[in-house]
Design a protein around this motif. Structure first.
Motif, PDB file in Angstrom:
ATOM      1  N   GLY A 140      22.941  14.354 -16.571  1.00 42.04           N
ATOM      2  CA  GLY A 140      21.733  14.690 -15.809  1.00 42.04           C
ATOM      3  C   GLY A 140      20.476  14.464 -16.631  1.00 42.04           C
ATOM      4  O   GLY A 140      19.481  13.920 -16.135  1.00 42.04           O
ATOM      5  N   GLU A 141      20.539  14.867 -17.898  1.00 40.14           N
ATOM      6  CA  GLU A 141      19.397  14.647 -18.797  1.00 40.14           C
ATOM      7  C   GLU A 141      19.153  13.159 -18.991  1.00 40.14           C
ATOM      8  O   GLU A 141      18.006  12.705 -19.004  1.00 40.14           O
ATOM      9  N   LEU A 142      20.231  12.396 -19.130  1.00 39.20           N
ATOM     10  CA  LEU A 142      20.122  10.949 -19.282  1.00 39.20           C
ATOM     11  C   LEU A 142      19.494  10.314 -18.044  1.00 39.20           C
ATOM     12  O   LEU A 142      18.656   9.409 -18.148  1.00 39.20           O
ATOM     13  N   ALA A 143      19.860  10.815 -16.859  1.00 40.46           N
ATOM     14  CA  ALA A 143      19.285  10.289 -15.621  1.00 40.46           C
ATOM     15  C   ALA A 143      17.780  10.539 -15.577  1.00 40.46           C
ATOM     16  O   ALA A 143      17.000   9.657 -15.203  1.00 40.46           O
ATOM     17  N   VAL A 144      17.363  11.750 -15.974  1.00 37.13           N
ATOM     18  CA  VAL A 144      15.931  12.071 -15.999  1.00 37.13           C
ATOM     19  C   VAL A 144      15.218  11.173 -17.014  1.00 37.13           C
ATOM     20  O   VAL A 144      14.150  10.611 -16.731  1.00 37.13           O
TER      21      VAL A 144
END
Length: 194
Positions: A140-144
């Motif tokens: 999720g952090e990578l997507a952001v």
């Protein structure tokens, strides 16, 4: 209608007919603890298989049923149990009935103790689920971060830049992967509370 030349004539023997009948599904009701009912449901969900398949796998092992029946002493009263109907194979039900009758052991007890055998697997899956959740948060952090990087690249280079187009692909792929992972984890969420 003419048959193709390679057509193979099929005959059924008593043995093959009996084997096919054994694969038929039947409905039967057991009185089980909530814990066993939940264990079966949770593990089937975690493994991505039908409860029938897991139930048949657990209970069709005649040797395990015999071992359980030999070691059987007492089975807590029905007050703590819930009637639950399952679809299982006819062969599984026949094996269960035979062992129950031969060893004078309640059918429900055989099922309950067979299900108890999967509890260590559930603990393993629960630990794995926690690790999956950690990795999902990182995804999720990578997507952001990929969306932020794409926005910066658009501001710096413009939307038509080749690098920006590659980053669009990266951001889309990351978001799609995150959605698939989230959907998978949502289906397996029941293991958290077990």
């Amino acid at each position: 209608m003419t048959r193709p030349k390679s057509f193979i004539h099929l005959e059924f023997t008593e043995e093959s007919s009996a084997r096919l009948r054994g694969h038929q599904s039947v409905r039967t009701t057991f009185k089980l603890s909530e814990r066993s009912i939940n264990a079966l449901s949770v593990l089937a969900g975690q493994l991505g298989i039908k409860q029938k398949s897991l139930f048949d796998h657990l209970v069709e092992d005649v040797q395990a049923l015999k071992t359980i029946a030999r070691e059987f002493e007492t089975f807590p009263g029905d007050g703590q149990r819930v009637a639950k109907t399952y679809v299982i194979s006819r062969k599984t039900l026949e094996n269960l009935e035979k062992v129950s009758t031969k060893y004078n052991t309640p059918r429900d007890a055989l099922v309950e103790f067979s299900i108890e055998r999967i509890l260590p697997l559930i603990e393993q899956e629960k630990e794995k689920y926690a690790r999956r959740m950690k990795i999902a948060r990182q995804l999720g952090e990578l997507a952001v971060e990929s969306r932020q990087l794409l926005q910066e690249a658009i501001e710096e280079l413009g939307e038509d830049d080749h690098l920006v187009q590659e980053l669009v692909s990266v951001a889309r792929s990351t978001m799609a992967a995150r959605q698939r992972v989230d959907a998978y984890l949502h289906k397996a969420k029941g293991i958290e509370d077990f």
